[in-house]
Design a protein around this motif. Structure first.
Motif, PDB file in Angstrom:
ATOM      1  N   ASP A   1       5.309  15.549  -1.940  1.00 47.37           N
ATOM      2  CA  ASP A   1       4.646  14.596  -1.067  1.00 47.37           C
ATOM      3  C   ASP A   1       5.689  13.856  -0.241  1.00 47.37           C
ATOM      4  O   ASP A   1       6.843  13.745  -0.622  1.00 47.37           O
ATOM      5  CB  ASP A   1       3.880  13.536  -1.875  1.00 47.37           C
TER       6      ASP A   1
ATOM      7  N   GLU B   1       3.515   0.493   2.983  1.00 48.61           N
ATOM      8  CA  GLU B   1       3.078  -0.457   3.999  1.00 48.61           C
ATOM      9  C   GLU B   1       2.805  -1.800   3.343  1.00 48.61           C
ATOM     10  O   GLU B   1       2.230  -1.857   2.264  1.00 48.61           O
ATOM     11  CB  GLU B   1       1.807   0.052   4.690  1.00 48.61           C
TER      12      GLU B   1
ATOM     13  N   HIS C   1       0.891   9.541  11.032  1.00 43.26           N
ATOM     14  CA  HIS C   1       0.512   8.248  10.459  1.00 43.26           C
ATOM     15  C   HIS C   1       1.167   7.101  11.241  1.00 43.26           C
ATOM     16  O   HIS C   1       0.505   6.115  11.577  1.00 43.26           O
ATOM     17  CB  HIS C   1       0.914   8.197   8.982  1.00 43.26           C
TER      18      HIS C   1
ATOM     19  N   LYS D   1       0.870  -1.172   0.000  1.00 40.60           N
ATOM     20  CA  LYS D   1       0.000   0.000   0.000  1.00 40.60           C
ATOM     21  C   LYS D   1       0.909   1.224   0.000  1.00 40.60           C
ATOM     22  O   LYS D   1       1.831   1.331   0.806  1.00 40.60           O
ATOM     23  CB  LYS D   1      -0.884   0.012   1.246  1.00 40.60           C
TER      24      LYS D   1
ATOM     25  N   LYS E   1      -1.018   4.363  13.419  1.00 37.87           N
ATOM     26  CA  LYS E   1      -0.969   2.935  13.085  1.00 37.87           C
ATOM     27  C   LYS E   1      -0.284   2.098  14.166  1.00 37.87           C
ATOM     28  O   LYS E   1      -0.364   0.872  14.132  1.00 37.87           O
ATOM     29  CB  LYS E   1      -0.246   2.719  11.748  1.00 37.87           C
TER      30      LYS E   1
ATOM     31  N   THR F   1       0.961   5.326   0.315  1.00 37.90           N
ATOM     32  CA  THR F   1       0.205   6.493   0.742  1.00 37.90           C
ATOM     33  C   THR F   1       1.050   7.728   0.500  1.00 37.90           C
ATOM     34  O   THR F   1       2.198   7.798   0.939  1.00 37.90           O
ATOM     35  CB  THR F   1      -0.143   6.399   2.248  1.00 37.90           C
TER      36      THR F   1
ATOM     37  N   LYS G   1       1.408  11.537   1.397  1.00 44.12           N
ATOM     38  CA  LYS G   1       0.976  12.547   2.355  1.00 44.12           C
ATOM     39  C   LYS G   1       1.275  13.917   1.760  1.00 44.12           C
ATOM     40  O   LYS G   1       2.414  14.220   1.411  1.00 44.12           O
ATOM     41  CB  LYS G   1       1.703  12.392   3.699  1.00 44.12           C
TER      42      LYS G   1
END
Length: 104
Positions: free
Chosen positions: A13, A18, A44, A3, A48, A5, A7
């Motif tokens: 970014d 993950e 984050h 995954k 998590k 992500t 940000k």
């Protein structure tokens, strides 16, 4: 499956990877920037509940890519979070330091 992500940290970014390996949740971070007085990557990691980070990668020495690393590293040290590797794409030379300070 990984995954990815992204940000939003203003200009550019920060990226969080993950995945699960042998039943364990894994995480890695590419760049970490402060944005609007918050640290989206650190938030984050906290949300998590990670207790280990596979790697942190600094893509290049501009403040908009590394300004959040200090807070992230401090949090990891204070909370016993293992950091397996820290990687960067720059050499630590006077040129590196000049480039980094120009971006602040």
């Amino acid at each position: 499956m990984v995954k990815i992500t992204f940000k939003d940290v203003g200009q550019g970014d920060s990226i969080i990877l993950e995945w699960t390996y042998k039943g364990q949740n894994k995480v890695a971070v590419i760049d970490c920037n402060i944005f609007q007085k918050t640290n989206p990557v650190l938030n984050h990691i906290i949300d998590k509940g990670y207790n280990e980070i596979e790697f942190l990668l600094l893509s290049h020495p501009h403040a908009d890519h590394f300004s959040g690393f200090y807070d992230l590293l401090f949090y990891c040290r204070k909370n016993g979070i293992t950091l397996n590797r820290f990687l960067h794409t720059s050499q630590t030379t006077p040129d590196f330091l000049k480039m980094a300070s120009r971006s602040i």
